[in-house]
Scaffold this active site. Structure first.
Site, PDB file in Angstrom:
ATOM      1  N   PHE A 161       0.860  -1.190   0.000  1.00 37.72           N
ATOM      2  CA  PHE A 161       0.000   0.000   0.000  1.00 37.72           C
ATOM      3  C   PHE A 161       0.887   1.228   0.000  1.00 37.72           C
ATOM      4  CE2 PHE A 161      -4.563   1.004   1.223  1.00 37.72           C
ATOM      5  CZ  PHE A 161      -5.123   0.024   0.439  1.00 37.72           C
ATOM      6  N   HIS A 183      -8.442  11.335  -1.224  1.00 42.12           N
ATOM      7  CA  HIS A 183      -7.928  10.079  -1.784  1.00 42.12           C
ATOM      8  C   HIS A 183      -7.818  10.259  -3.296  1.00 42.12           C
ATOM      9  CE1 HIS A 183      -7.699   5.851  -2.869  1.00 42.12           C
ATOM     10  NE2 HIS A 183      -7.596   5.525  -1.587  1.00 42.12           N
ATOM     11  N   ARG A 219      -2.492  10.542   6.296  1.00 43.43           N
ATOM     12  CA  ARG A 219      -2.594   9.156   6.778  1.00 43.43           C
ATOM     13  C   ARG A 219      -2.155   8.191   5.690  1.00 43.43           C
ATOM     14  NH1 ARG A 219      -6.519   4.928   6.378  1.00 43.43           N
ATOM     15  NH2 ARG A 219      -7.857   6.266   5.117  1.00 43.43           N
ATOM     16  N   ARG A 252      -0.864   9.555  -0.594  1.00 41.55           N
ATOM     17  CA  ARG A 252      -2.122   9.962  -1.229  1.00 41.55           C
ATOM     18  C   ARG A 252      -2.154  11.456  -1.562  1.00 41.55           C
ATOM     19  NH1 ARG A 252      -6.291   6.367   2.476  1.00 41.55           N
ATOM     20  NH2 ARG A 252      -5.762   4.420   1.433  1.00 41.55           N
ATOM     21  N   LEU A 291     -15.212   5.253  -3.494  1.00 39.13           N
ATOM     22  CA  LEU A 291     -13.784   4.926  -3.467  1.00 39.13           C
ATOM     23  C   LEU A 291     -13.383   3.799  -4.413  1.00 39.13           C
ATOM     24  CD1 LEU A 291     -11.334   5.896  -1.675  1.00 39.13           C
ATOM     25  CD2 LEU A 291     -11.494   3.651  -0.657  1.00 39.13           C
ATOM     26  N   GLN A 323      -7.792  14.483   4.076  1.00 35.09           N
ATOM     27  CA  GLN A 323      -7.194  13.622   3.044  1.00 35.09           C
ATOM     28  C   GLN A 323      -8.120  13.482   1.836  1.00 35.09           C
ATOM     29  OE1 GLN A 323      -6.446   9.133   3.539  1.00 35.09           O
ATOM     30  NE2 GLN A 323      -4.418  10.054   3.411  1.00 35.09           N
ATOM     31  N   GLU A 349      -6.902   1.704  -3.015  1.00 37.23           N
ATOM     32  CA  GLU A 349      -5.481   1.762  -3.348  1.00 37.23           C
ATOM     33  C   GLU A 349      -4.947   0.360  -3.660  1.00 37.23           C
ATOM     34  OE1 GLU A 349      -3.741   4.641  -0.777  1.00 37.23           O
ATOM     35  OE2 GLU A 349      -1.892   3.519  -0.642  1.00 37.23           O
ATOM     36  N   HIS A 359     -11.846  11.931   1.639  1.00 32.03           N
ATOM     37  CA  HIS A 359     -11.871  10.560   2.136  1.00 32.03           C
ATOM     38  C   HIS A 359     -11.774  10.459   3.647  1.00 32.03           C
ATOM     39  CE1 HIS A 359     -11.311   6.292   1.873  1.00 32.03           C
ATOM     40  NE2 HIS A 359     -10.093   6.331   2.385  1.00 32.03           N
TER      41      HIS A 359
HETATM   42  C1  LIG Z   1     -14.627   3.326   1.071  1.00 36.28           C
HETATM   43  C2  LIG Z   1     -13.607   3.390   2.158  1.00 36.28           C
HETATM   44  C3  LIG Z   1     -12.567   2.471   2.189  1.00 36.28           C
HETATM   45  C4  LIG Z   1     -11.615   2.519   3.198  1.00 36.28           C
HETATM   46  N1  LIG Z   1     -10.621   1.588   3.221  1.00 36.28           N
HETATM   47  C5  LIG Z   1      -9.731   1.583   4.252  1.00 36.28           C
HETATM   48  C6  LIG Z   1      -8.736   0.564   4.359  1.00 36.28           C
HETATM   49  O1  LIG Z   1      -8.656  -0.333   3.542  1.00 36.28           O
HETATM   50  N2  LIG Z   1      -7.881   0.603   5.394  1.00 36.28           N
HETATM   51  C7  LIG Z   1      -7.929   1.574   6.345  1.00 36.28           C
HETATM   52  O2  LIG Z   1      -7.127   1.545   7.267  1.00 36.28           O
HETATM   53  N3  LIG Z   1      -8.885   2.544   6.278  1.00 36.28           N
HETATM   54  C8  LIG Z   1      -9.779   2.573   5.276  1.00 36.28           C
HETATM   55  N4  LIG Z   1     -10.748   3.545   5.217  1.00 36.28           N
HETATM   56  C9  LIG Z   1     -10.868   4.484   6.327  1.00 36.28           C
HETATM   57  C10 LIG Z   1     -11.551   3.788   7.487  1.00 36.28           C
HETATM   58  O3  LIG Z   1     -12.515   2.904   7.018  1.00 36.28           O
HETATM   59  C11 LIG Z   1     -12.213   4.776   8.439  1.00 36.28           C
HETATM   60  O4  LIG Z   1     -11.329   5.800   8.765  1.00 36.28           O
HETATM   61  C12 LIG Z   1     -12.606   4.035   9.698  1.00 36.28           C
HETATM   62  O5  LIG Z   1     -13.400   2.941   9.392  1.00 36.28           O
HETATM   63  C13 LIG Z   1     -13.309   4.933  10.699  1.00 36.28           C
HETATM   64  O6  LIG Z   1     -13.690   4.104  11.766  1.00 36.28           O
HETATM   65  P1  LIG Z   1     -14.298   4.679  13.104  1.00 36.28           P
HETATM   66  O7  LIG Z   1     -14.512   3.538  14.016  1.00 36.28           O
HETATM   67  O8  LIG Z   1     -13.487   5.823  13.574  1.00 36.28           O
HETATM   68  O9  LIG Z   1     -15.689   5.278  12.651  1.00 36.28           O
HETATM   69  P2  LIG Z   1     -16.808   4.695  11.675  1.00 36.28           P
HETATM   70  O10 LIG Z   1     -16.569   3.323  11.228  1.00 36.28           O
HETATM   71  O11 LIG Z   1     -16.922   5.762  10.676  1.00 36.28           O
HETATM   72  O12 LIG Z   1     -18.077   4.634  12.598  1.00 36.28           O
HETATM   73  C14 LIG Z   1     -18.649   5.783  13.156  1.00 36.28           C
HETATM   74  C15 LIG Z   1     -19.816   5.373  14.006  1.00 36.28           C
HETATM   75  O13 LIG Z   1     -20.289   6.511  14.702  1.00 36.28           O
HETATM   76  C16 LIG Z   1     -21.704   6.575  14.604  1.00 36.28           C
HETATM   77  N5  LIG Z   1     -22.093   7.952  14.777  1.00 36.28           N
HETATM   78  C17 LIG Z   1     -21.667   9.044  14.094  1.00 36.28           C
HETATM   79  N6  LIG Z   1     -22.251  10.142  14.594  1.00 36.28           N
HETATM   80  C18 LIG Z   1     -23.071   9.727  15.593  1.00 36.28           C
HETATM   81  C19 LIG Z   1     -23.957  10.401  16.470  1.00 36.28           C
HETATM   82  N7  LIG Z   1     -24.150  11.706  16.436  1.00 36.28           N
HETATM   83  N8  LIG Z   1     -24.654   9.662  17.369  1.00 36.28           N
HETATM   84  C20 LIG Z   1     -24.507   8.320  17.422  1.00 36.28           C
HETATM   85  N9  LIG Z   1     -23.670   7.635  16.621  1.00 36.28           N
HETATM   86  C21 LIG Z   1     -22.973   8.349  15.723  1.00 36.28           C
HETATM   87  C22 LIG Z   1     -22.004   5.988  13.242  1.00 36.28           C
HETATM   88  O14 LIG Z   1     -23.344   5.571  13.178  1.00 36.28           O
HETATM   89  C23 LIG Z   1     -21.018   4.829  13.237  1.00 36.28           C
HETATM   90  O15 LIG Z   1     -21.551   3.747  13.952  1.00 36.28           O
HETATM   91  C24 LIG Z   1     -11.701   3.513   4.198  1.00 36.28           C
HETATM   92  C25 LIG Z   1     -12.741   4.439   4.166  1.00 36.28           C
HETATM   93  C26 LIG Z   1     -13.685   4.386   3.153  1.00 36.28           C
HETATM   94  C27 LIG Z   1     -14.784   5.402   3.118  1.00 36.28           C
END
Ligand SMILES: Cc1cc2nc3c(=O)[nH]c(=O)nc-3n(C[C@H](O)[C@H](O)[C@H](O)COP(=O)(O)OP(=O)(O)OC[C@H]3O[C@@H](n4cnc5c(N)ncnc54)[C@H](O)[C@@H]3O)c2cc1C
Length: 603
Positions: free
Chosen positions: A120, A235, A414, A308, A249, A233, A252, A379
């Protein structure tokens, strides 16, 4: 005012990877845990993660180690990272991945049965543990399966709109149910924010509807510091066509498997601009780049796998210079590998099944036969709640943050794969320390007036009714503004214009009205999200104006170079006593000698 009350020692807001991992750990700490999420359990952003989880397991290349991962992360973040977080992350990620495996995650395997790792951008060695291009799905499934056996109370489809405080600390939260619109009050001794990102502040984004900067704003409104908000970021590879799927998306992983970027002249333009800091690590010919993607340890990575921020800017340059594709992107081609592999089509479908289906179904493109059209998409945000590296507690007692809504580990940019590992490492730490805080510090109770005020504000859009301007017009105007004036390439004049325009947009947001009732009313939800989108947009804009240099995700055409003085600084925004946003700078603490040596040795 009518509401339901729930009481937990630790309340985790957000059920993505960070929230689930925090909830599991808090529960293991012997306290009662509530987990709230805006959508259904299992639908968090994390489920969309494709490429993999970065961890120096050294299964594919035994030269990998926590030291190399640490140095890669610091270099990628251009040295404004919280080095302690980068150190903990690099050291603990392998154990967190093995733990996930022990809990049932079915990773792709090496020939001798170990967890397979892929290349990556910005990672020196193949480092991403993955499950095809559906790693996030496997991660969420595993954490959920594990979590539901721990007695965690889950409150699905519940949106938190305010944190409750007493005596200068956080003691709970107030929210509404999406289904019925009923209000809920959560009493808690400690709260963990794990609400993900802010992508919906921009017009073109890979983020889903949930990512409106809620956790960032909840923390800000409670008096917590936000840090590094200028570092967004973009992407390099999102879909550009058809318009309905713009921004989705393209992992990568496509480039990790040998995909190449070309302009409309058929030129692999990434070879034309290799930054000095990466020159010795980057292939200088196509043959070497291909060998790298096929696991040749003596080859250097192709320039498509540079960081990125850099790849995005190169793509923008090609498009602006008139060398873009018909729909305003450039070409990403994996089909060319049929010249190298006899079973190329099967190989692509096996390694990138989601990408194959995504393009086939959404754009009628067979990626095993033809190139994709791609362009940058908003992203991820490196900035977020400022936290203590070891405990993840914010600057407000009892309030913790982990995952994308917290700042520090990624600095100015990142590396792909470092988010999923961040969620596991710091989700665990946040859960552990929130449980400790809850055990040691009995909570207070919020005054009833806080709850009444939150409910009154939440219901205001109904009072103004359907004849007032609706929330979506304001949302679209904000997204256009941020995309055009505070996007990939920035300058002072445009950002000042954005700042001036945010005031009137806020006034419009305060006047929006919605029709109908509280049951499943998306317009009402959008109206309540506006305050969060406007707050993070202001934080991004003010911080970006303040940082007068270019670094990582923050590129200013009026200050195109890095400035060493800014390299010792983080930017903080917080709510001032007069209610306005204050911007300040803090010095990054000196890195310990042993870590400096690691960085130097890897240069
Ligand atoms: C398409 C895509 C592909 C990706 N691929 C990768 C990868 O391969 N490798 C990598 O390392 N990263 C990747 N990323 C980045 C990574 O997925 C995210 O940064 C990461 O999943 C964020 O996780 P999190 O637990 O912080 O929040 P999230 O998984 O975003 O979860 C947030 C949670 O908070 C809840 N929430 C939000 N606001 C509120 C509120 N006001 N009240 C109650 N609940 C709320 C939502 O409902 C959800 O449950 C990717 C991102 C995308 C979009």
């Amino acid at each position: 005012m009518d509401y339901q009350t729930h009481e937990h020692d630790v309340l985790v807001i957000g059920a993505g990877g960070a929230g689930l991992r925090a909830a599991i750990e808090a529960s293991a700490g012997g306290v009662s845990v509530g987990l709230v999420c805006k959508s259904l359990l299992g639908k968090a952003h994390t489920v969309m993660a494709e490429g993999g989880i970065a961890a120096a397991l050294a299964n594919v290349d035994d030269r990998d180690s926590w030291e190399v991962h640490f140095a890669d992360t610091m270099r990628g973040g251009q040295y404004v990272n919280n080095w302690r977080m980068a150190e903990l992350h690099a050291k603990e990620a392998p154990d967190r991945v093995r733990e996930l495996e022990a809990w049932g995650a079915m990773f792709d395997r090496t020939a001798d049965g170990r967890i397979l790792q892929r290349n990556f951008g910005g990672h020196r060695y193949p480092r991403l543990a993955h499950v095809g291009d559906r790693t996030g799905l496997e991660m969420i499934r595993t954490l959920q399966d594990h979590g539901i056996h721990r007695g965690i109370d889950v409150h699905m489809e519940c949106t938190i709109v305010r944190l409750l405080t007493a005596g200068g600390r956080v003691v709970g939260a107030f929210g509404y149910e999406r289904e019925r619109g009923r209000f809920k009050v959560f009493k808690a001794r400690a709260v963990v924010l794990a609400t993900g990102g802010v992508g919906r502040a921009f017009k073109i984004t890979s983020n889903s509807w949930e990512y409106t900067g809620d956790g960032h704003t909840l923390a800000y409104e409670t008096g917590a510091d936000l840090m590094d908000m200028e570092f967004v970021q973009f992407h390099p590879t999102g879909m550009v066509w058809p318009p309905s799927v713009r921004g989705i998306l393209v992992t990568e992983g496509v480039r990790g498997e040998g995909g190449v970027l070309k302009n409309s002249n058929g030129r692999r333009f990434m070879f034309d601009d290799i930054p000095e800091a990466y020159r010795t690590q980057t292939a200088d010919n196509e043959e070497e780049g291909w060998r790298y993607t096929q696991g040749d340890k003596n080859a250097r990575r192709p320039p498509e796998l540079l960081t990125r921020d850099h790849v995005s800017r190169c793509i923008v340059r090609e498009i602006k210079s008139g060398r873009g594709s018909p729909h305003g992107g450039v070409y990403l081609d994996i089909s060319w590998i049929s010249a190298r592999l006899s079973n190329a089509a099967e190989h692509i479908k096996k390694k990138l099944p989601s990408m194959y289906h995504q393009f086939k179904q959404l754009a009628d493109i067979d990626i095993t036969k033809e190139p994709m059209e791609v362009g940058p998409t908003t992203h991820y945000i490196m900035g977020g709640v400022r936290v203590d590296a070891d405990t993840q507690m914010s600057t407000v007692p009892g309030l913790f943050a982990a995952g994308e809504c917290a700042a520090g580990i990624n600095g100015a940019n990142r590396l792909g794969g470092n988010s999923l590992s961040d969620l596991l490492v710091f989700g665990k730490r946040a859960g552990e320390h929130a449980a400790k805080f809850a055990r040691e510090c009995p909570g207070g109770a919020a005054e009833a007036s806080q709850i009444e005020e939150a409910a009154r504000l939440a219901l205001e859009p109904f009072e103004r009714g359907g004849s007032a301007e609706g929330p979506y017009q304001v949302q679209y105007a904000l997204q256009e503004l941020m995309q055009d004036l505070v996007g990939i390439v920035r300058n002072e004049q445009e950002m000042q214009r954005a700042l001036e325009a945010l005031g009137p947009l806020r006034e419009r947001a305060q006047r929006v009205g919605v029709a109908g009732h509280r049951e499943y009313n998306p317009a009402w939800h959008a109206a309540l999200d506006l305050h969060n989108l406007l707050t993070v947009s202001e934080g991004i804009t003010r911080s970006a104006i303040e940082r007068k240099e270019s670094r990582g995700g923050h590129f200013r055409e009026d200050y195109p170079d890095k400035d060493a003085a800014w390299g010792r600084m983080n930017i903080i925004v917080r709510k001032g006593r007069d209610g306005r946003m204050e911007v300040s700078r803090v010095s990054i603490p000196e890195m310990p000698e042993e870590l400096k040596r690691v960085v130097e040795a890897m240069k």
